[in-house]
Design a protein around this motif. Structure first.
Motif, PDB file in Angstrom:
ATOM      1  N   LYS A 480      55.113  16.621 -49.678  1.00  0.00           N
ATOM      2  CA  LYS A 480      56.604  16.326 -49.924  1.00  0.00           C
ATOM      3  C   LYS A 480      57.256  17.111 -50.749  1.00  0.00           C
ATOM      4  O   LYS A 480      58.314  17.618 -50.422  1.00  0.00           O
ATOM      5  N   SER A 481      56.579  17.915 -51.839  1.00  0.00           N
ATOM      6  CA  SER A 481      57.249  18.730 -52.823  1.00  0.00           C
ATOM      7  C   SER A 481      57.469  19.970 -52.061  1.00  0.00           C
ATOM      8  O   SER A 481      58.358  20.584 -52.098  1.00  0.00           O
ATOM      9  N   LEU A 482      56.441  20.213 -51.375  1.00  0.00           N
ATOM     10  CA  LEU A 482      56.527  21.620 -50.470  1.00  0.00           C
ATOM     11  C   LEU A 482      57.837  21.746 -49.495  1.00  0.00           C
ATOM     12  O   LEU A 482      58.522  22.567 -49.444  1.00  0.00           O
ATOM     13  N   LYS A 483      57.926  20.557 -48.845  1.00  0.00           N
ATOM     14  CA  LYS A 483      58.887  20.169 -48.046  1.00  0.00           C
ATOM     15  C   LYS A 483      60.219  20.362 -48.514  1.00  0.00           C
ATOM     16  O   LYS A 483      61.162  20.909 -48.120  1.00  0.00           O
ATOM     17  N   GLN A 484      60.280  19.511 -49.719  1.00  0.00           N
ATOM     18  CA  GLN A 484      61.597  19.653 -50.404  1.00  0.00           C
ATOM     19  C   GLN A 484      61.962  20.712 -51.016  1.00  0.00           C
ATOM     20  O   GLN A 484      63.135  21.282 -50.767  1.00  0.00           O
ATOM     21  N   SER A 485      61.111  21.797 -51.604  1.00  0.00           N
ATOM     22  CA  SER A 485      61.431  23.046 -52.144  1.00  0.00           C
ATOM     23  C   SER A 485      61.829  23.913 -50.805  1.00  0.00           C
ATOM     24  O   SER A 485      62.794  24.712 -51.106  1.00  0.00           O
ATOM     25  N   ILE A 486      61.029  23.898 -49.936  1.00  0.00           N
ATOM     26  CA  ILE A 486      61.341  25.102 -48.826  1.00  0.00           C
ATOM     27  C   ILE A 486      62.692  24.687 -48.109  1.00  0.00           C
ATOM     28  O   ILE A 486      63.439  25.538 -47.648  1.00  0.00           O
ATOM     29  N   GLU A 487      62.859  23.622 -47.747  1.00  0.00           N
ATOM     30  CA  GLU A 487      64.132  22.999 -47.137  1.00  0.00           C
ATOM     31  C   GLU A 487      65.245  23.031 -47.927  1.00  0.00           C
ATOM     32  O   GLU A 487      66.311  23.408 -47.522  1.00  0.00           O
ATOM     33  N   SER A 488      65.071  22.770 -49.454  1.00  0.00           N
ATOM     34  CA  SER A 488      66.103  23.041 -49.987  1.00  0.00           C
ATOM     35  C   SER A 488      66.506  24.585 -50.197  1.00  0.00           C
ATOM     36  O   SER A 488      67.915  24.827 -50.140  1.00  0.00           O
TER      37      SER A 488
END
Length: 680
Positions: A480-488
Motif C-alpha cells: 500500500k505504501s508503494l502504491k501510494q507513493s508512486i501514484e501520488s
C-alpha cells in the motif's frame, strides 16, 4: 543466488544477522525437539533457557523461532533457496566455515594448500568424522571421495547452483554439456581417503569462500545410490548428517525440529540442546512478541507500527535490538516479458500490451524509481525512526569490497553519474539514505515516457499488477505504501498499482517459487532478493546475465542458453540491449590475476552502473536493520558475507533474560575490535 531469498522472511523472526551475524537468508528460524517429559513446547523452551543460564551461562536450552516457508528440498548440492539452505547448513559440514569475525577457518578440512599459480587447492580432510542417519545411527566415515561424489551428483541432477562452480572447476562444464561422460576428467580428485584436490580453470582468490556453499558439500556414495531419486527429499531420512544437528521433525506449515547430533565431531561448540521452528503465516505481527512473552519463542521480530508495540517497549524499554546490515539485497523487479495473467486486474489485451511496452521504456522505469518512497516502504516493517537506516541503493553492498582503498559503492557511483549526469549526477550510493526518491524528477520522466509511448499507441494509465501475500499485514502495508507513493508522485492518470492479494501458495508460485520467466505472474514484484554465494562481485551481478542468469525469472526472462523451445523473452532481451551488460560482465570475468583485483572490481563496477542506469531492478533495503527482542547472546554466531556457513547454529548461546541495548552495545564493541584485529 548465494541464494534467492524471500521477502517475507524479512518480516519474521528467523534471521541471526539479527544478533550480529550475516543474513544471507533474510530470515531464519531454529528449532529442537522438546526434552523428554516436557508437557508443552512453551514449558520446554522456558525451562531449558533457564537451565542453560543457571547451570552454565549460555549452555543448554532449545532455540525456538518462527518460520513462514516450509523446507521443500534437502538436497544441499541442488537447492538454491535460502528457505532450505538455512536448515541444511546445520545438518552437513564441509571443508571450511566462517568464525565470528568473518574469517574462513577449518571445518572438515583441517588444513589446505594452494599452488603457486592459484589453480590447485589441496584439502586435508579431518579423520574420524562420522556420517549418521536421521536417527543418529552411525553409517560411515566422511572421506575425500564424498566431495567427488557430491559434485558429480550436482552435475547429474542439473543443480540450481551449478553456476557457482561450472566455470571454475576444470572440465566440469564439458561434463555438464555432455562433451564427455567421464567424470574423472573433471578437476576434483580424492588423492586418498583424506586428501581432496580441486583443479581450477583460472585463478580465483575467492575460491575458498565458495566451499561454504552447498554445492561443494560432501555426499556419501553408498547412501546416495541407496536413495536414488529420493535423495534430498523433504523426509529427514533422505540425507545423512555429519553436522551439529539432525532433522527430527519436518511437518509442513507446523513445525521444524532439530535434535543434537551426539556423534558430532565438534560437539564442544554446540551449546544449545536443540532447535525448534514454529510456523507463523505473518497475519498477526504482534503474535511473535506474545509468543516471546509466554516463553514459546527465544527471539521475536517486533513492529514499531503495530498496535501492540507499546506492550513491547513497556515490558522491555531497553530490549529492542536492531540487527546489523548484511549482504542480502531485497529489490523490486520488473516483468519484461509477462506471459502469465492468472492474477491480474487488466481487462483487455490492449491494457496488457500497453503495460508491456511501458515497462520496456527506460524513462518509464526511471519515473517509477524516482517516485518510489522506499523510506516509507521500509517504515511499514521497522518504524519511522529506523526506516532509512536499512535502505540499500545498489545490488552489491557498497562496503562488500574495496577498490583502490575505497568502498566499492563509491566507484559504482562515479560510473553511474558518468553514464547519465541528468538522472544520477553526483549521486551517493551509500547505504542508509535515499538518493533516488524525487517527485519532481519522477514527473519529468513520466512525461517523457508518456510522449514516447503514446506515439507508439500505448494507452494510459498504465496498470501494474503487484502480487502480495494476503496473510502478512506488514507486506500488505508495504504494498500500500508503494502504491501510494508512486501514484501520488506520477498521478493515477499515468500509473495505477493494482495490488493482487493472494493466498500463500499462489503468491509463492507467482513470485518466489517461479523458476522460469514465463511462470512469473506479475508486472512488478518485491517478493525476493539475493544473497551472495562467494566473495566476489560476480556472485551478485551474474544473476542477470542474459545467457544463464539465475534470477532472470524475476525479470520475466529466460536465459538464452537455457531456453527449451520458443524463447518468449527474446524480444524483451533485445529491447533492453542486455547483451551490452553481458559484455561488461565478460570483460570483468576475464581479469583473473591475483594482483589485478582492483581492475577486476572496477570492471564489475561498470557492469553494476549499467544495471542501475537501465533500471532493470530497484534496490530497496538490506536484510538487516530489523527490530527484535531476543534471548540469543549477541555475536555467538558465525559471520560472513557469502555462502551458508553463517547459518550455522552450533555456536549459538541462550540466556534466561532478554538481551538489553547496553549488553548488545558492549558485545558489538568487542566484536568490532576482534574484526579489526583480524584485518576485517
Amino acid at each position: 543466488m548465494k541464494k534467492r531469498v524471500l521477502a517475507l522472511l524479512l518480516t519474521l523472526v528467523m534471521v541471526f544477522s539479527l544478533v550480529g551475524c550475516k543474513d544471507k537468508k533474510e530470515t531464519k528460524t531454529d528449532a529442537d525437539t522438546p526434552t523428554e517429559g516436557a508437557s508443552t513446547p512453551e514449558a520446554t523452551a522456558t525451562a531449558e533457557a533457564e537451565k542453560g543460564s543457571e547451570d552454565t551461562p549460555g549452555v543448554g536450552g532449545t532455540l525456538t523461532l518462527a518460520y513462514n516457508a516450509d523446507i521443500d528440498n534437502l538436497d544441499y548440492t541442488f537447492t538454491q533457496r535460502a528457505t532450505n539452505n538455512e536448515h541444511v547448513a546445520n545438518f552437513v559440514d564441509s571443508l571450511l566455515e566462517n568464525d565470528s569475525s568473518g574469517n574462513l577457518v577449518p571445518d572438515l578440512a583441517e588444513s589446505w594448500e594452494v599452488s603457486a599459480d592459484g589453480l590447485t587447492y589441496t584439502y586435508h580432510i579431518r579423520q574420524g568424522v562420522k556420517w549418521v542417519t536421521s536417527e543418529g545411527t552411525e553409517y560411515a566415515e566422511v572421506t575425500a571421495q564424498d566431495w567427488v561424489t557430491a559434485l558429480k551428483h550436482a552435475a547429474d541432477v542439473e543443480s540450481e547452483t551449478l553456476y557457482i562452480v561450472s566455470g571454475s572447476v576444470k572440465g566440469l562444464q564439458d561434463y555438464i554439456d555432455g562433451k564427455t561422460k567421464d567424470f574423472s576428467t573433471v578437476g576434483v580428485k580424492a588423492v586418498d581417503d583424506y586428501t581432496l584436490e580441486y583443479t581450477l580453470n583460472q585463478s580465483e582468490p575467492y575460491w575458498n569462500s565458495k566451499t561454504t556453499y552447498g554445492i561443494l558439500f560432501p555426499i556419501n556414495t553408498e547412501f546416495l545410490e541407496s536413495q536414488g531419486e529420493s535423495f534430498g527429499s523433504t523426509d529427514p531420512s533422505s540425507i545423512l548428517y555429519n553436522g551439529p544437528f539432525l532433522l527430527a521433525n519436518n511437518t509442513a506449515k507446523s513445525v521444524i525440529e532439530y535434535t543434537k547430533n551426539e556423534n558430532y565431531w565438534d560437539a564442544g561448540n554446540v551449546f544449545i540442546d536443540g532447535v525448534k521452528y514454529i510456523y507463523n503465516d505473518g497475519s498477526d505481527p504482534d503474535s511473535y512478541f506474545a509468543q516471546f512473552q509466554e516463553g514459546t519463542l527465544s527471539q521475536a521480530a517486533v513492529y514499531p507500527n503495530s498496535a501492540g508495540f507499546s506492550k513491547v517497549t513497556e515490558a522491555y524499554p531497553d530490549g529492542v535490538i536492531f540487527s546489523q546490515s548484511n549482504g542480502t539485497t531485497y529489490n523490486m523487479t520488473f516483468n519484461f516479458a509477462r506471459v502469465a495473467y492468472e492474477h491480474t486486474s487488466k481487462k483487455s489485451d490492449e491494457e496488457k500490451s500497453s503495460t508491456a511496452k511501458a515497462i520496456l521504456n527506460r524513462d518509464f522505469r526511471l519515473a517509477l524509481l524516482f517516485a518510489f518512497n522506499r523510506t516509507s516502504y521500509s517504515a511499514q516493517g521497522v518504524g519511522d525512526e529506523a526506516a532509512a537506516a536499512r535502505l540499500r541503493n545498489t545490488l552489491i553492498p557498497p562496503q562488500f569490497l574495496q577498490v583502490n582503498g575505497e568502498n566499492y559503492g563509491k566507484t559504482v557511483a562515479g560510473k553511474l553519474s558518468a553514464l547519465d549526469s541528468d538522472a544520477f549526477g553526483g549521486i551517493d550510493l551509500s547505504d542508509g539514505q535515499d538518493p533516488y526518491y524525487n517527485a519532481k524528477k519522477a514527473k519529468e520522466y513520466i512525461s517523457k515516457a508518456r510522449t514516447t509511448l503514446e506515439a507508439e499507441g500505448v494507452k494510459f494509465p498504465i496498470h501494474l499488477d503487484l502480487p502480495e501475500l494476503e496473510t502478512s499485514e506488514i507486506l500488505v502495508n508495504q504494498a500500500k505504501s508503494l502504491k501510494q507513493s508512486i501514484e501520488s508522485a506520477l498521478g493515477t492518470d499515468n500509473v495505477v498499482i493494482d495490488i493482487q492479494l493472494l493466498a500463500q501458495d499462489p503468491f509463492y508460485a507467482a513470485t518466489y517459487y517461479a523458476t522460469t520467466g514465463a511462470a512469473s505472474d506479475f508486472d512488478i514484484s518485491t517478493a525476493s532478493g539475493w544473497s551472495p554465494d562467494y566473495d566476489d562481485p560476480a556472485t551478485y551481478l551474474n544473476i542477470y546475465n542474459s545467457r544463464t542468469g539465475d534470477m532472470l525469472s524475476t525479470l520475466g526472462l529466460t536465459g538464452t542458453d537455457l531456453v527449451e523451445g520458443k524463447d518468449t523473452s527474446a524480444d524483451a532481451k533485445a529491447a533492453l540491449k542486455i547483451t551490452d551488460y553481458d559484455a561488461l560482465l565478460d570483460t570483468a570475468a576475464a581479469i583473473t590475476g591475483k594482483d589485478q583485483l582492483n581492475e577486476r572490481y572496477t570492471a564489475y563496477a561498470e557492469a553494476e552502473a549499467w544495471l542501475l542506469d537501465n533500471v532493470l531492478q530497484i534496490p530497496i533495503y538490506n536484510g538487516g536493520g530489523r527490530p527484535r527482542v531476543t534471548k540469543v547472546i549477541p555475536f555467538t554466531v558465525p559471520y560472513g558475507w557469502s555462502g551458508i556457513s553463517a547459518d550455522k547454529l552450533k555456536y549459538i548461546k541462550l540466556q534466561a533474560e532478554p538481551v538489553t541495548q547496553n549488553q548488545y552495545d558492549a558485545a558489538l564493541s568487542k566484536w568490532n575490535t576482534a574484526r579489526s584485529a583480524a584485518g576485517k
